[in-house]
Design an enzyme around this catalytic site. Structure first.
Site, mmCIF file in Angstrom:
data_model
loop_
_atom_site.group_PDB
_atom_site.id
_atom_site.type_symbol
_atom_site.label_atom_id
_atom_site.label_comp_id
_atom_site.label_asym_id
_atom_site.label_seq_id
_atom_site.Cartn_x
_atom_site.Cartn_y
_atom_site.Cartn_z
ATOM 1 N N TYR A 93 -11.298 -24.136 -12.346
ATOM 2 C CA TYR A 93 -11.261 -25.365 -13.138
ATOM 3 C C TYR A 93 -12.011 -25.148 -14.456
ATOM 4 C CZ TYR A 93 -10.550 -30.383 -13.683
ATOM 5 O OH TYR A 93 -10.123 -31.613 -14.116
ATOM 6 N N SER A 95 -11.086 -24.282 -18.731
ATOM 7 C CA SER A 95 -10.344 -24.999 -19.758
ATOM 8 C C SER A 95 -8.885 -25.266 -19.330
ATOM 9 C CB SER A 95 -10.417 -24.119 -21.004
ATOM 10 O OG SER A 95 -9.574 -24.526 -21.999
ATOM 11 N N HIS A 98 -8.537 -27.636 -16.061
ATOM 12 C CA HIS A 98 -8.738 -29.030 -16.488
ATOM 13 C C HIS A 98 -7.452 -29.581 -17.134
ATOM 14 C CE1 HIS A 98 -10.678 -32.278 -18.903
ATOM 15 N NE2 HIS A 98 -9.916 -31.803 -19.870
ATOM 16 N N GLY A 101 -4.227 -29.266 -14.732
ATOM 17 C CA GLY A 101 -4.397 -30.074 -13.519
ATOM 18 C C GLY A 101 -4.259 -31.562 -13.815
ATOM 19 N N ARG A 116 -15.327 -22.870 -6.402
ATOM 20 C CA ARG A 116 -16.529 -22.580 -5.624
ATOM 21 C C ARG A 116 -17.310 -23.869 -5.427
ATOM 22 N NH1 ARG A 116 -18.952 -17.221 -8.457
ATOM 23 N NH2 ARG A 116 -18.711 -18.403 -10.368
ATOM 24 N N ASP A 155 -10.041 -14.333 -15.869
ATOM 25 C CA ASP A 155 -9.309 -13.091 -15.591
ATOM 26 C C ASP A 155 -10.181 -12.122 -14.787
ATOM 27 O OD1 ASP A 155 -6.806 -13.729 -16.908
ATOM 28 O OD2 ASP A 155 -7.961 -13.698 -18.756
ATOM 29 N N HIS A 179 -1.414 -16.050 -17.459
ATOM 30 C CA HIS A 179 -1.679 -14.862 -18.261
ATOM 31 C C HIS A 179 -1.071 -13.678 -17.511
ATOM 32 C CE1 HIS A 179 -3.615 -12.896 -21.477
ATOM 33 N NE2 HIS A 179 -4.875 -12.897 -21.095
#
Ligand SMILES: NC(=O)C1=CN([C@@H]2O[C@H](COP(=O)(O)OP(=O)(O)OC[C@H]3O[C@@H](n4cnc5c(N)ncnc54)[C@H](OP(=O)(O)O)[C@@H]3O)[C@@H](O)[C@H]2O)C=CC1
Ligand SMILES: CC(=O)[C@](C)(O)C(=O)O
Ligand SMILES: [Mg+2]
Ligand SMILES: [Mg+2]
Length: 404
Positions: A93, A95, A98, A101, A116, A155, A179
């Site tokens: 969660y 950039s 958020h 989603g 987490r 990543d 990505h």
């Protein structure tokens, strides 16, 4: 668009109806072609035409034909029907988590978040209204509950968590990335997807923050889509539907490899690294020649971001040039090729560094450290403390509409 339309000559209007009348296009697309053609009478631009090829929209991008997909192709009822049996499990969660989603949730889809427990992202997700035990879960549980696993961890974290997460991505689920990084640089990331799931990509071409703000304004960020693995025969359609679901404006096709090469290159280049370097070089020469910080900042950054660059965004480079003095136009026309020649070797070097994995390895090593947040914050603070950006704070505070 409205003001441009208002300035359209009747000749341009005739052109528009003829061009648009040749094919069936959405009102949005039509209005876009409308504004482009309206301009073409002023700037003698090549016409943008729309064609339908077997129900797929093909556009002419400066002489190259490309297929595009638009929001108008996926009205909400169609999107709801398409995903009626799916749970989108957003893992991570930051950039993008958020932006994507919240947009998918606002679009009425069944979305859950996995992060987490009690980390910074967990707290952010709570603030955005995700509910523990209902729509917010620890990562493993969210993957278990999801049918479409949207891997939006950093990543570096995609790589370090892969050994734990891979066994949870079972047959029937779909693996989604934003990505090409993890899959393309598999020698370094060790991310090798299971062979029995669809693996797709939707890569918004902008910050997750604007993925959200543009969507809320009724606009949309452009995203690329790609398929790495298609076991169901539906992978591409799913990528398109998800691209729209997360709030994209239009979608263009790419491959995982092309996406990651261009993305790493662009952000190190003009989008971020290049622009900071260029701003700084110009500012420093002005300061060395006795110009005040206010003058140097206004002549370098403020005028760019507040006046000239938005004109490029709205109507193109020639329009921005035409909106400036003939004196400026003459000089900019002369100096542009000099800057291009000076920069070209740097861009060549950068592309090579992306392609050969040097940039990937650096990023994995740095962002894989447990101190990555503090380390990045420290270097960003160094930028913030550069004179140019300190001067910028004062300049911004003087804007008539400034709000703290
Ligand atoms: N930022 C952007 O606008 C764009 C990003 N992308 C791509 O989207 C993906 C997500 O990027 P972005 O949204 O920027 O996210 P970040 O790179 O900022 O990563 C943030 C998320 O990763 C989690 N994370 C980091 N380390 C770990 C770890 N060791 N274990 C578990 N979770 C971890 C964080 O959780 P916690 O808070 O718990 O640490 C957080 O939820 C990337 O593939 C990126 O390249 C694509 C287009 C634009
Ligand atoms: C925002 C975006 O698309 C970037 C710059 O590529 C990124 O954040 O990785
Ligand atoms: Mg990008
Ligand atoms: Mg990027």
């Amino acid at each position: 668009m409205a003001s441009l339309a208002a300035r359209t000559s009747s000749k341009a209007l005739k052109n528009v109806s003829r061009t648009v009348g040749r094919s069936t296009v959405s009102p949005l697309a039509a209005s876009r072609s409308y504004s482009l053609l309206a301009r073409s009478t002023v700037a003698a631009k090549p016409k943008t035409t729309f064609e339908n090829v077997r129900g797929v929209k093909t556009l002419d991008f400066a002489g190259s034909k490309e297929v595009v997909y638009e929001r108008a192709d996926w009205p909400l009822p169609k999107l709801h029907e398409y995903f009626k049996n799916d749970t989108l499990a957003l893992i991570g969660y930051g950039s993008q988590g958020h932006g994507q989603g919240l947009n998918a949730r606002d679009n009425g889809l069944n979305v859950i978040v996995g992060v987490r427990k009690d980390g910074a992202s967990w707290k952010e997700a709570l603030e955005d209204g995700w509910v523990p035990g209902k729509t917010l879960f620890p990562i493993e549980e969210a993957i278990d509950r999801g049918t479409i696993i949207m891997n939006l961890l950093s990543d570096a974290a995609q790589s370090s968590t892969w050994p734990q997460l891979a066994p949870l991505i079972t047959k029937g689920k779909t693996l989604y990335f934003s990505h090409g990084f993890s899959v393309v640089y598999k020698e370094d990331t060790h991310v090798v997807p299971p062979t029995d799931v669809d693996v797709i990509l939707v890569a918004p071409k902008g910050s997750g923050r604007t993925v959200r703000t543009l969507f809320k304004e009724g606009r949309g960020i452009n995203s690329s889509i790609a398929v790495f693995q298609d076991v169901t025969g539906k992978a591409k359609e799913k990528a398109i539907a998800l691209g729209i679901a997360v709030g994209s404006g239009y979608l263009y096709e790419t491959t995982f490899e092309k996406e990651v090469y261009s993305d790493l290159y662009g952000e190190r280049g003009v989008l971020m690294g290049g622009i900071q370097g260029m701003f700084l070089a110009q500012y420093k020469v002005l300061r060395a020649n006795g110009h005040s910080p206010s003058e140097a900042f206004n002549e370098t950054v403020e005028e760019a971001t507040q006046s000239l660059f938005p004109l490029i965004g709205q109507h193109g480079m020639d329009y921005m040039y035409a909106a400036c003095s003939t004196t400026a136009r003459r000089g900019a026309l002369d100096w542009a090729p000099i800057f291009e020649a000076a920069n070209r070797p740097v861009f060549e070097k950068l592309y090579e560094s992306v392609k050969n994995g040097t940039e990937t390895r650096k990023s994995l090593e740095f962002n894989g450290r447990s101190t990555y947040r503090e380390d990045l914050a420290r270097e960003l603070k160094e930028i913030d403390e550069q004179e140019i950006w300190r001067a910028g704070k004062t300049v911004r505070s003087l804007r008539p509409d400034y709000k703290q």
